[in-house]
Design a protein around this motif. Structure first.
Motif, PDB file in Angstrom:
ATOM      1  N   VAL A  16       0.856  -1.194   0.000  1.00 28.06           N
ATOM      2  CA  VAL A  16       0.000   0.000   0.000  1.00 28.06           C
ATOM      3  C   VAL A  16       0.886   1.236   0.000  1.00 28.06           C
ATOM      4  O   VAL A  16       2.042   1.205   0.452  1.00 28.06           O
ATOM      5  CB  VAL A  16      -0.951   0.026   1.219  1.00 28.06           C
ATOM      6  N   GLY A  17       0.346   2.325  -0.501  1.00 35.16           N
ATOM      7  CA  GLY A  17       1.058   3.600  -0.522  1.00 35.16           C
ATOM      8  C   GLY A  17       0.457   4.577   0.465  1.00 35.16           C
ATOM      9  O   GLY A  17      -0.748   4.555   0.739  1.00 35.16           O
ATOM     10  N   PHE A  18       1.302   5.455   0.982  1.00 38.12           N
ATOM     11  CA  PHE A  18       0.858   6.486   1.927  1.00 38.12           C
ATOM     12  C   PHE A  18       1.722   7.724   1.726  1.00 38.12           C
ATOM     13  O   PHE A  18       2.954   7.634   1.641  1.00 38.12           O
ATOM     14  CB  PHE A  18       0.972   5.987   3.366  1.00 38.12           C
ATOM     15  N   THR A  19       1.067   8.878   1.649  1.00 41.29           N
ATOM     16  CA  THR A  19       1.785  10.139   1.448  1.00 41.29           C
ATOM     17  C   THR A  19       2.217  10.698   2.791  1.00 41.29           C
ATOM     18  O   THR A  19       1.386  10.942   3.674  1.00 41.29           O
ATOM     19  CB  THR A  19       0.898  11.150   0.711  1.00 41.29           C
ATOM     20  N   PHE A  20       3.521  10.903   2.920  1.00 41.89           N
ATOM     21  CA  PHE A  20       4.095  11.394   4.183  1.00 41.89           C
ATOM     22  C   PHE A  20       5.182  12.396   3.852  1.00 41.89           C
ATOM     23  O   PHE A  20       6.124  12.098   3.110  1.00 41.89           O
ATOM     24  CB  PHE A  20       4.665  10.225   4.990  1.00 41.89           C
ATOM     25  N   GLU A  21       5.055  13.606   4.384  1.00 44.40           N
ATOM     26  CA  GLU A  21       6.008  14.685   4.130  1.00 44.40           C
ATOM     27  C   GLU A  21       6.181  14.912   2.626  1.00 44.40           C
ATOM     28  O   GLU A  21       7.296  15.025   2.117  1.00 44.40           O
ATOM     29  CB  GLU A  21       7.363  14.382   4.791  1.00 44.40           C
ATOM     30  N   HIS A  22       5.050  14.925   1.898  1.00 47.50           N
ATOM     31  CA  HIS A  22       5.014  15.193   0.462  1.00 47.50           C
ATOM     32  C   HIS A  22       5.746  14.117  -0.346  1.00 47.50           C
ATOM     33  O   HIS A  22       6.142  14.366  -1.476  1.00 47.50           O
ATOM     34  CB  HIS A  22       5.611  16.569   0.139  1.00 47.50           C
TER      35      HIS A  22
END
Length: 508
Positions: free
Chosen positions: A162-168
């Motif tokens: 899975v993907g997750f957006t963290f600190e752009h």
């Protein structure tokens, strides 16, 4: 005149830029921009301690000091190439002498290198804490399913990328969906960070997305014979999900099953990989015991393999197959020692119920690691044979490489029919380190084994190891990886007394 000494990694940063590393989940997928403005300095670990000179200093001049005689003597951990000669003079006059100073500096340097390499492998602790806080309360809606099929299926869970957006930046995580009656959620979040333990970043309970394919579960969404996805009647089930930092590629069982050809054609390389995997397992088990925690079902199906970060130099060519490179081994199932019942595989329940007494958790670890040695070496052995071999001999392990005899000896010691005679997990870890990096038996061919000989061997090997790191960093070699970190761990902490005891057991 110069403002500062040249610092390793300050020009090209070809070895340690985490944004170029693939596989370490706490580092990001390479973005379009190499560096973003405002990036925190901790995101770019350096391979050397920076100690700039002032503009009034020369490369050959020590910093001005008011009274060198009254200045406190620096510790060996603080010494660098730029340390003032006045401070060095105080150390050289100490009772330890020049040899003591050099040996102390070497040990301190190994400790620093080991810490830096560990951060490269698992990521900065501060970043993990920030990511955990960001994932708190998040569910499937905040995640992007990168592949509807499991990337790995262990004995107790399915794993999805899975993907997750963290600190752009887009991170890649693993969503762990435990199978029915298989869960250790209450323990996993309190284990701390260790290179051989699965890291839990978050958890939630939610309905499974319709696109996820869970094989082997009737009534859930699955592919039909022609590949189409039939409609799933009714709502999807609600399951508890764990978000993990590392995305597993396969299990140890998959690795062993697919390595028959490699073992046959390159036995030395394969059995060395086996030693390194077993070493990681023992280090993880030691860490668990220190926290009053034991592993769950310690079988190849529940041990995960994760591809290590790929050095930038190797990214330009083809990726090395997982069977040829050293992966990280992760323990993914944990239980408190005081719990009366621990989940077991069906094979264990069947074997242990045939009139045999189930071993206690610590003893179970030794027996399981001994059994794993046979399984990794593609030698069939059942748990019933292990627990009831008083009238039988253990299966023979063929001698195919320089590691075969040592692995056979270790398996025999772990599976000794008299429990007090079995070696512990800590001793097994030490024996594996001796098998990998010495001292080998030929060291004692000319000289009788003694503490003095082992001390001299250890001092020379530490110096040669540091020279190897220096030579590799100066050339176009790949930056240190998992095997180098494991080697550093060994030479950083071992003593001649420990080596004497380990070689007595191994070469008896």
């Amino acid at each position: 005149r110069a403002e500062s000494l040249p610092e390793p990694g300050s020009s090209q940063r070809c070895h340690g830029d985490p944004e170029l590393r693939a596989g370490s989940i706490l580092y990001s997928i390479p973005p379009a921009q190499r560096h973003e403005e405002g990036a925190a300095p901790r995101d770019r670990p350096s391979w050397g301690h920076k100690k700039p000179l002032t503009k009034s200093q020369s490369l050959g001049e020590p910093p001005a000091r008011s009274s060198p005689q009254n200045a406190p003597s620096p510790s060996l951990k603080e010494l660098t190439f730029g340390t003032a000669d006045g401070e060095l003079g105080q150390l050289l006059e100490s009772p330890a002498g020049i040899c003591g100073v050099i040996l102390g500096c070497q040990e301190a340097a190994l400790a620093r290198l080991s810490a830096l390499m560990q951060e490269e492998l698992v990521g900065p602790e501060e970043r993990q804490q920030l990511l955990q806080a960001e994932l708190a309360g998040k569910r499937w809606a905040a995640l992007g399913v990168l592949d509807p099929r499991p990337c790995c299926q262990s004995g107790d869970a399915w794993y999805f990328r899975v993907g997750f957006t963290f600190e752009h930046r887009q991170l890649q995580l693993a969503a762990k969906v435990p199978k029915p009656c298989c869960s250790s959620l209450g323990v996993q979040s309190s284990l701390g960070t260790h290179c051989s333990l699965q890291r839990l970043l978050g958890r939630f309970t939610d309905r499974l997305p319709r696109e996820l394919l869970l094989p082997g579960i009737p009534g859930k969404q699955s592919q039909g014979p022609s590949g189409e996805q039939p409609a799933c009647p009714g709502p999807r089930p609600e399951l508890q999900v764990l978000l993990c930092a590392e995305v597993p590629q396969q299990t140890l069982a998959d690795f062993v099953k697919g390595s028959h050809a490699l073992h046959r054609t390159s036995p030395g390389h394969y059995e060395r990989l086996g030693c390194l995997l077993l070493l990681q397992l023992c280090m993880g088990l030691e860490h668990l015991r220190g926290q009053n925690v034991v592993q769950g079902d310690l079988c190849p199906e529940n041990l995960l393999l994760v591809r290590c970060p790929c050095p930038p130099q190797r990214q330009q060519g083809l990726k090395e197959p997982l069977g040829l490179s050293l992966p990280r081994l992760l323990i993914s199932s944990f239980f408190k020692v005081q719990e009366k019942q621990r989940p077991r595989s069906s094979s264990q329940e069947q074997d242990w119920s045939q009139g045999l007494v189930a071993p206690s958790p610590p003893a179970a670890a030794e027996l399981s690691v001994g059994r794993l040695i046979y399984q990794i070496l593609h030698v069939d052995i059942s748990l019933e044979n292990i627990l009831g071999f008083r009238s039988k001999r253990l299966p023979e392990i063929p001698s195919l490489s320089i590691y075969s005899a040592g692995l056979k000896r270790l398996a025999t010691l772990l599976l000794h029919r008299d429990p007090p005679q079995r070696v512990s997990i800590e001793q097994a870890r030490g024996i594996l380190q001796v098998l990998l990096w010495g001292p080998r038996q030929e060291l004692f061919a000319r000289s009788r084994k003694s503490l003095a000989l082992l001390r001299s061997w250890l001092e020379v090997k530490r110096a040669l190891l540091l020279l190897r790191f220096a030579e590799n960093s100066a050339g176009a070699r790949a930056s240190p990886g998992l095997e180098e970190w494991l080697c550093c761990q060994y030479f950083q902490g071992v003593t001649e007394h420990t080596l004497y005891q380990l070689t007595q057991v191994l070469y008896a």
